[in-house]
Design an enzyme around this catalytic site. Structure first.
Site: not given
Length: 974
Positions: A424, A426, A448, A459, A678, A709, A798, A827
């Site tokens: 989200k 990116t 955020r 992460k 979240a 999320f 991807f 990306w």
């Protein structure tokens, strides 16, 4: 320091004689002598005039007389300038009723001559004037200290330095803001005058006054010669440039030069610059030569001020100064208006294979944050720089741009998360890069701030990735501007206050408590403002501590917190599993006040949620005061304000409330602000960041923010909680999906961290893709439609995705109700890879919306929970535990029943069962407990067990993070 009204320039005009037929004119009003603050001007011709001439002979001391019509002309000119300026102020105030131009005179000593002259002019014009009198022999530092205060005062539109020449040092002159330098004495304004650029500078008032007096003569001096005699410096430089611009030739010399006599005899006009009592011998000059003395007067001369020639010129000078102040005020008002962006984008040269995130970030040099701020229309005073690459932005921007229409509001959410990650952030960054760098539409990302727990845990960071990230990513992911540290300090101060209060209440009598809480200082005992607020809440309308009864004293000093009902925990911004449950108070000094408590991670603090939802400093302070930390033994809620600590919490948070400005790889602006959990909170960046960005982008711009999320959690809370608090309404939602995640929701096998991916996620499998689209993707699109918001699906591509899979997702997404669905390659390509998404968002945002909330907050708490469970999650019903039921009754009794709902459930499934992928139905959602964040303003039901303190894995990210001690470069962050 002494405040008074106004004083003006003290000038003396001495005239020996005026030859019949001699005239001095032809200079344009910008081509004038640039004097110092106080100038004594002498105007004379080289010979006297007999009675047959137009003027009588003046006295040998260059005369205290002048032709009467000259001073009548001066008075007429004063009247014209006063009237023009008065009309300009009236026009200004019709458009801006609250504005009042203000001149401040900073002077050494208390001489009153300047005051009287300028006071009269100011009174006629309607100008406000303040006089600041420093000591007669004030230091350079004292002067600069006052100037810096005046520079920062938005109510001051002009500053006049009425100081001795010795005090007008380079430091002093250049400490004054050029836009407030109405006498044109700073280096920058003199430079502007020399260049002829008056769009931002000013014509010196004394120059304007002399020009007007000379302008009544009509003979042209074009082609005539002027000699400048005296010291080198800005005055001579400015005069030389301006006289040449008027068409005359200029020569310069110094007083002791052997060639001076020859040059004087050849000149049509001679300017004597700061030569004191020295004068040109009459025999040197031709009869028609005009000689002008321009001397600095370090001290006002009380005798000279009384001369009619002096007062006439001084009044005219004061009038022009007032005119400059008015011009300065107009320019200031213009500066306050919305400014079109002048933003340039960084060019990307993507590499293949794509380097690591930190390598990409380090390869791009961010523009200085001050430059970025200027390009997007921020004023210098609205910026608080934290180094070169980031800065806080003042909330006063909202007041300045309150009438500016908002731009388009775009939310980025995702399908139900999987271990693969949907990207989200990116997508958010890639979208704003595409909107500005490639479509030339103002765009702003609001993200955020990441916790360092995940950064050093499993992460990693949250700056985006690849060629769609915020830079410098090291600064983004580590500390930033200290907001999370401020939250930690405030949270733990409140926790310390709770335990300290319980200890003191347990070990002291009512009288002792009262005497310590309301101490006698120098024989006077009085309540603090926060204590008076507590008395009011208790229904005690008294302000004299001596007037309280014993019962009132007991009510006031006893919070009587029940240790088993304290809900407030300490926080730390680190994943530390052993702090989930701890025991405090075991030291003998705590006198047996032992209790069990625990730590949360810092971003789980209610203070973080408050930071994200507050719309002003006042709102944040009020929310902090309302935070409930537990209940008394009688069942009454106890707040931070009851503990007397809410004001201190606001002090700790006063800088954290300002969003932090950064930039993307392609140079588009980003606000980084707040990062609430979240699950037990709403998982979005701050309301204030969104509001500031929406004003800055302008009517046709775009603000893109994200929700944590999946859409069932992040989007639902964004709409029902954040949009309720902010009053903002989204124009479009971008729903992020990946082929691999859709395969998992379509029935693909589970994956394990570190294990090889099953072949279903590497090889083409259209059946699994279709299953994921018809289940989870379709349900999340429907969820967005519950709120009346159009959906654009962004398929994050991807390298393992096949073209057939990509085409199928886009086709099925539109069949499921999406406005559009497009593949995204940001990306690997940056903004260019999200160009198709940007065009789809632009088209969708241009369509009318019918935004609506899912529920009315006046509905019963139970019905609001049921509505979310059935409509958003797909549950058949809810199952309320006895504890949850009693909590709902308690919150209704306390008046909290009208708060919105913030569901705390697993993010890995639409249901409460993490392993149930797709779009499960027919399940009953269990509500284990119901809690409340009263300061943040929501009720949060707990579906299952929610961990608010993550733990570290076997191999955390910190194994790969290192620092080169020579280059100070960080490695291993992602």
């Amino acid at each position: 320091m002494k405040l008074a009204t106004i004083r003006s320039v003290c000038c003396s005009v001495r005239v020996r004689a005026s030859r019949s037929g001699s005239r001095f004119s032809g200079m344009s009003r910008g081509c004038l002598p640039v004097g110092t603050t106080n100038s004594r001007l002498t105007l004379r011709t080289a010979s006297t005039v007999t009675s047959s001439g137009t003027s009588p002979t003046l006295t040998a001391n260059f005369g205290k007389q002048l032709k009467e019509d000259d001073w009548s002309e001066c008075n007429r000119l004063v009247g014209e300038v006063v009237q023009n300026t008065k009309e300009a102020i009236a026009t200004l105030q019709r458009r801006n009723p609250d504005i009042q131009p203000l001149l401040v005179i900073l002077q050494a000593g208390e001489n009153g001559n300047m005051l009287e002259i300028n006071k009269k002019i100011a009174g006629k014009i309607g100008l406000n004037v303040t006089q600041i009198c420093l000591a007669k022999k004030c230091s350079e530092d004292e002067i600069i200290e006052e100037l810096l205060k005046l520079n920062d005062d938005p109510k001051v539109h002009g500053v006049f330095l009425h100081l001795p020449t010795s005090s007008l040092t380079s430091r002093v002159l250049n400490a004054l803001k050029p836009e407030k330098d109405v006498d044109c004495i700073s280096n920058l304004n003199i430079g502007r005058l020399v260049r002829g650029d008056m769009s931002k500078g000013f014509v010196p008032p004394i120059a304007s006054a002399v020009l007007d007096l000379l302008g009544k003569h009509d003979a042209s001096l074009k082609g005539k010669s002027v000699l400048l005699v005296g010291e080198q410096g800005p005055l001579r430089l400015a005069l030389q440039c301006l006289i040449e611009r008027s068409g005359m030739t200029v020569q310069t010399n110094h007083w002791n030069s052997k060639s001076l006599k020859t040059q004087v005899m050849q000149a049509d006009a001679v300017f004597l610059l700061n030569v004191g009592n020295m004068d040109i011998p009459p025999s040197w000059a031709r009869p028609e030569t005009v000689i002008i003395h321009c001397e600095s007067a370090s001290e006002p001369d009380d005798n000279l001020i009384d001369l009619p020639s002096t007062s006439g010129l001084a009044y005219l000078t004061a009038a022009y100064r007032a005119q400059n102040v008015t011009h300065g005020c107009c320019r200031w008002l213009q500066e306050q208006q919305y400014r079109p962006w002048d933003l340039y984008s960084h060019k990307l040269q993507p590499l293949n294979p794509v380097p690591t995130d930190i390598e990409i970030s380090r390869a791009q040099t961010p523009k200085p944050v001050a430059q970025l701020a200027k390009e997007i229309g921020l004023l210098p005073e609205e910026l608080e720089a934290y180094g070169r690459n980031k800065a806080k932005v003042q909330l006063s921007l909202l007041d300045r741009l309150h009438s500016q229409p908002d731009g388009k509001y775009v939310l980025v959410a995702g399908i139900t998360p999987t271990p693969f990650g949907e990207g989200k952030t990116t997508v958010t960054v890639g979208l704003v890069q595409a909107l500005f760098a490639h479509l030339k539409l103002n765009s702003f990302a609001c993200l955020r701030q990441p916790s360092q727990g995940p950064t050093f845990g499993i992460k990693g960071g949250a700056a985006g990735g690849g060629y769609a990230q915020v830079i410098p990513m090291e600064e983004f992911n580590l500390h930033l501007t200290g907001d999370i540290h401020a939250i930690t300090a405030a949270n733990n101060l409140l926790a310390a206050a709770i335990d300290a209060r319980m200890l003191h209440e347990a070990t002291q009598s009512n009288k002792s408590l009262f005497n310590r809480l309301v101490p006698s200082v120098y024989g006077v005992r009085k309540f603090s403002p926060i204590q008076i607020s507590r008395l009011r809440r208790l229904g005690i309308n008294k302000t004299d501590p001596a007037s309280l009864t014993p019962e009132e004293i007991s009510s006031f000093v006893r919070l009587d917190l029940d240790p088993s009902q304290i809900t407030w925990q300490r926080v730390v911004d680190t994943n530390d599993r052993l702090l989930r449950k701890i025991t405090v108070g075991q030291a003998s000094t705590e006198k047996g006040q032992i209790r069990e408590t625990g730590f949360d991670i810092a971003v789980a603090s209610e203070i973080m949620a408050i930071l994200a939802l507050a719309d002003s400093l006042k709102d944040m302070k009020n929310r902090l005061a309302r935070m409930v930390v537990g209940s008394s033994r009688s069942g009454e809620p106890v707040t931070a304000e009851d503990l007397g600590v809410s004001g201190a919490l606001a002090v700790l948070m006063k800088d954290a409330i300002k969003p932090t400005l950064m930039q993307t790889l392609e140079g588009t602006p980003v606000f980084v602000h707040a990062g609430p959990f979240a699950n037990i909170a709403h998982g979005s960046s701050s309301v204030l960041a969104d509001k500031l960005a929406l004003k800055l982008v302008g009517r046709d711009g775009y603000v893109v923010t994200e929700a944590g999320f999946g859409a069932d959690i992040g989007m639902e809370k964004f709409f029902n909680i954040k949009c309720r608090a902010s009053g903002l309404r989204p124009n479009v939602m971008v729903l992020v999906a990946t082929v691999r995640a859709l395969k998992m929701h379509g029935g693909g096998p589970n994956v394990s961290p570190g294990a090889p991916l099953p072949k279903e996620y590497i090889d083409e499998n259209l059946s699994l893709v279709a299953g994921g689209c018809h289940s989870n993707l379709k349900k999340q699109i429907q969820n967005a439609h519950l709120f009346g918001v159009p959906v654009v699906v962004a398929l994050n591509v991807f390298k393992t995705d096949t073209q057939a899979e990509i085409d199928l997702v886009c086709q099925l997404a539109k069949e499921c109700g999406a406005f559009d669905a497009v593949p995204c390659r940001h990306w690997s390509q940056g903004g260019r890879g999200a160009l198709e998404l940007a065009m789809a968002v632009k088209e969708a945002a241009g369509r009318p919306t019918n935004f609506q909330f899912l529920y009315n907050t006046e509905m019963p708490i139970l019905e609001k929970i049921r509505t979310i469970a059935q409509k958003v999650y797909g549950a058949e019903d809810i199952d309320l535990s006895p504890e949850a039921s009693s909590k709902i009754d308690y919150y209704n009794q306390q008046g909290y029943g009208s708060l919105p709902i913030c569901m705390a459930k697993t993010h890995l499934s639409l249901s409460h069962m993490p392993d149930k992928k797709g779009a499960p139905t027919g399940f009953v959602l269990p509500i284990r407990d119901v809690r409340a964040s009263i300061g943040a303003g929501f009720i949060f039901p707990l579906v299952g067990t929610m961990s608010t303190m993550p733990g570290l894995p076997t191999r955390p990210c910190f194994y790969d993070i290192d620092l080169d001690p020579e280059t100070e470069e960080i490695t291993g962050l992602f």
